[in-house]
Design a protein around this motif. Sequence first.
Motif, PDB file in Angstrom:
ATOM      1  N   LEU A   1       0.829  -1.202   0.000  1.00  0.00           N
ATOM      2  CA  LEU A   1       0.000   0.000   0.000  1.00  0.00           C
ATOM      3  C   LEU A   1       0.865   1.254   0.000  1.00  0.00           C
ATOM      4  CD1 LEU A   1      -2.572  -1.006   2.777  1.00  0.00           C
ATOM      5  CD2 LEU A   1      -3.109  -0.711   0.356  1.00  0.00           C
ATOM      6  N   PRO A   2       0.374   2.349  -0.595  1.00  0.00           N
ATOM      7  CA  PRO A   2       1.096   3.619  -0.491  1.00  0.00           C
ATOM      8  C   PRO A   2       0.914   4.239   0.888  1.00  0.00           C
ATOM      9  CG  PRO A   2      -0.947   3.908  -1.728  1.00  0.00           C
ATOM     10  CD  PRO A   2      -0.815   2.433  -1.462  1.00  0.00           C
ATOM     11  N   GLU A   3       1.843   5.098   1.261  1.00  0.00           N
ATOM     12  CA  GLU A   3       1.859   5.868   2.508  1.00  0.00           C
ATOM     13  C   GLU A   3       2.254   5.010   3.706  1.00  0.00           C
ATOM     14  OE1 GLU A   3      -1.710   8.136   3.030  1.00  0.00           O
ATOM     15  OE2 GLU A   3      -1.447   9.205   1.129  1.00  0.00           O
ATOM     16  N   LEU A   4       1.527   3.941   3.978  1.00  0.00           N
ATOM     17  CA  LEU A   4       1.897   2.965   5.012  1.00  0.00           C
ATOM     18  C   LEU A   4       1.674   1.578   4.427  1.00  0.00           C
ATOM     19  CD1 LEU A   4       0.229   4.277   8.328  1.00  0.00           C
ATOM     20  CD2 LEU A   4       2.680   4.211   7.813  1.00  0.00           C
ATOM     21  N   ASN A   5       2.663   0.678   4.565  1.00  0.00           N
ATOM     22  CA  ASN A   5       2.440  -0.669   4.047  1.00  0.00           C
ATOM     23  C   ASN A   5       1.492  -1.429   4.960  1.00  0.00           C
ATOM     24  OD1 ASN A   5       3.926  -2.456   5.987  1.00  0.00           O
ATOM     25  ND2 ASN A   5       5.679  -1.239   5.307  1.00  0.00           N
ATOM     26  N   GLY A   6       0.940  -2.524   4.424  1.00  0.00           N
ATOM     27  CA  GLY A   6      -0.077  -3.252   5.157  1.00  0.00           C
ATOM     28  C   GLY A   6       0.394  -3.824   6.478  1.00  0.00           C
ATOM     29  N   ILE A   7       1.648  -4.263   6.556  1.00  0.00           N
ATOM     30  CA  ILE A   7       2.167  -4.836   7.802  1.00  0.00           C
ATOM     31  C   ILE A   7       2.217  -3.771   8.894  1.00  0.00           C
ATOM     32  CG2 ILE A   7       4.088  -6.019   8.899  1.00  0.00           C
ATOM     33  CD1 ILE A   7       2.578  -7.687   6.830  1.00  0.00           C
ATOM     34  N   GLU A   8       2.611  -2.551   8.534  1.00  0.00           N
ATOM     35  CA  GLU A   8       2.645  -1.463   9.509  1.00  0.00           C
ATOM     36  C   GLU A   8       1.235  -1.065   9.930  1.00  0.00           C
ATOM     37  OE1 GLU A   8       4.048   1.468  12.117  1.00  0.00           O
ATOM     38  OE2 GLU A   8       4.961  -0.329  11.230  1.00  0.00           O
ATOM     39  N   VAL A   9       0.307  -1.045   8.976  1.00  0.00           N
ATOM     40  CA  VAL A   9      -1.094  -0.762   9.316  1.00  0.00           C
ATOM     41  C   VAL A   9      -1.605  -1.817  10.291  1.00  0.00           C
ATOM     42  CG1 VAL A   9      -3.449  -0.633   8.414  1.00  0.00           C
ATOM     43  CG2 VAL A   9      -1.568   0.427   7.147  1.00  0.00           C
ATOM     44  N   LEU A  10      -1.311  -3.069   9.998  1.00  0.00           N
ATOM     45  CA  LEU A  10      -1.721  -4.164  10.868  1.00  0.00           C
ATOM     46  C   LEU A  10      -1.155  -3.985  12.276  1.00  0.00           C
ATOM     47  CD1 LEU A  10      -2.809  -7.048  11.469  1.00  0.00           C
ATOM     48  CD2 LEU A  10      -0.731  -7.940  10.391  1.00  0.00           C
ATOM     49  N   ARG A  11       0.116  -3.681  12.361  1.00  0.00           N
ATOM     50  CA  ARG A  11       0.760  -3.517  13.669  1.00  0.00           C
ATOM     51  C   ARG A  11       0.085  -2.418  14.482  1.00  0.00           C
ATOM     52  NH1 ARG A  11       4.202  -0.490  16.373  1.00  0.00           N
ATOM     53  NH2 ARG A  11       4.390   1.010  14.672  1.00  0.00           N
ATOM     54  N   ARG A  12      -0.228  -1.301  13.831  1.00  0.00           N
ATOM     55  CA  ARG A  12      -0.840  -0.188  14.541  1.00  0.00           C
ATOM     56  C   ARG A  12      -2.281  -0.488  14.950  1.00  0.00           C
ATOM     57  NH1 ARG A  12       1.398   5.463  11.803  1.00  0.00           N
ATOM     58  NH2 ARG A  12       3.527   4.743  11.402  1.00  0.00           N
ATOM     59  N   ILE A  13      -3.001  -1.239  14.103  1.00  0.00           N
ATOM     60  CA  ILE A  13      -4.360  -1.649  14.486  1.00  0.00           C
ATOM     61  C   ILE A  13      -4.301  -2.542  15.716  1.00  0.00           C
ATOM     62  CG2 ILE A  13      -6.394  -2.989  13.816  1.00  0.00           C
ATOM     63  CD1 ILE A  13      -5.883  -2.145  10.932  1.00  0.00           C
TER      64      ILE A  13
END
Length: 232
Positions: free
Chosen positions: A56-68
């Motif tokens: 994904l642009p801006e934040l990759n999915g793994i980072e999004v997952l971690r923050r969720i």
Amino acid sequence: MKQRILVVEDEIQIATILKIELEYEGYEVLVAHTGKSGLEAALQENLDLVLLDVMLPELNGIEVLRRIRNENSLLPIILLTARNITMDKVAGLDQGANDYITKPFEIDELLARIRSAIRHNSITANASEEEETILSIKDLFINLDTREVKRGDSSIALTPKEFDLLIYLLSNKNKIVTRENILMNVWGYEYEGETNVIDVYIRHLRKKTEEGFSDPTIIQTVRGIGYTVREK
């Protein structure tokens, strides 16, 4: 009330197809096209599941997952991966993804995994109303209300799927559970003979719940059949 799914996918065509298919199945669908907007929606909206692309642009999915997961340990999350690379899948599972599916995928398989993830989340969330609040074996305790796992005085951090697997094993304490039953009851789809997902998760659970403890053995292998947990 319709179940709500957030699709985080930067490819407009794929996101549109997913929205159409999911709405046809009766879901309410929200769509985000960047990691940042997907993260904001996941944290602000009342959702039943997130379909999360890895690239994904801006934040990759793994980072999004971690923050969720830092804010919500229960929300079911299925990763959409464009590459059949074990590293991406392991990273996602380690950060708390409930499942993953590799593009291109069959929509029927994706729908089955969505139903399974939502169903298992509902079962886990309501477990304290239907079962004992505390599950235990030896000096290992699981609080179903708080999802806290402890062995002795030590707290153990588990991913959502590791937690589901451990609950299933302890719910069948002193019984032998087959690999097929584990897949059907924890993952919710039939074993096709081309994944070592159970071996990986059993290994992770053993490392977290047995290494460094006295009388360490919790999970026992029944060769050629499956696994069991026993008091002795």
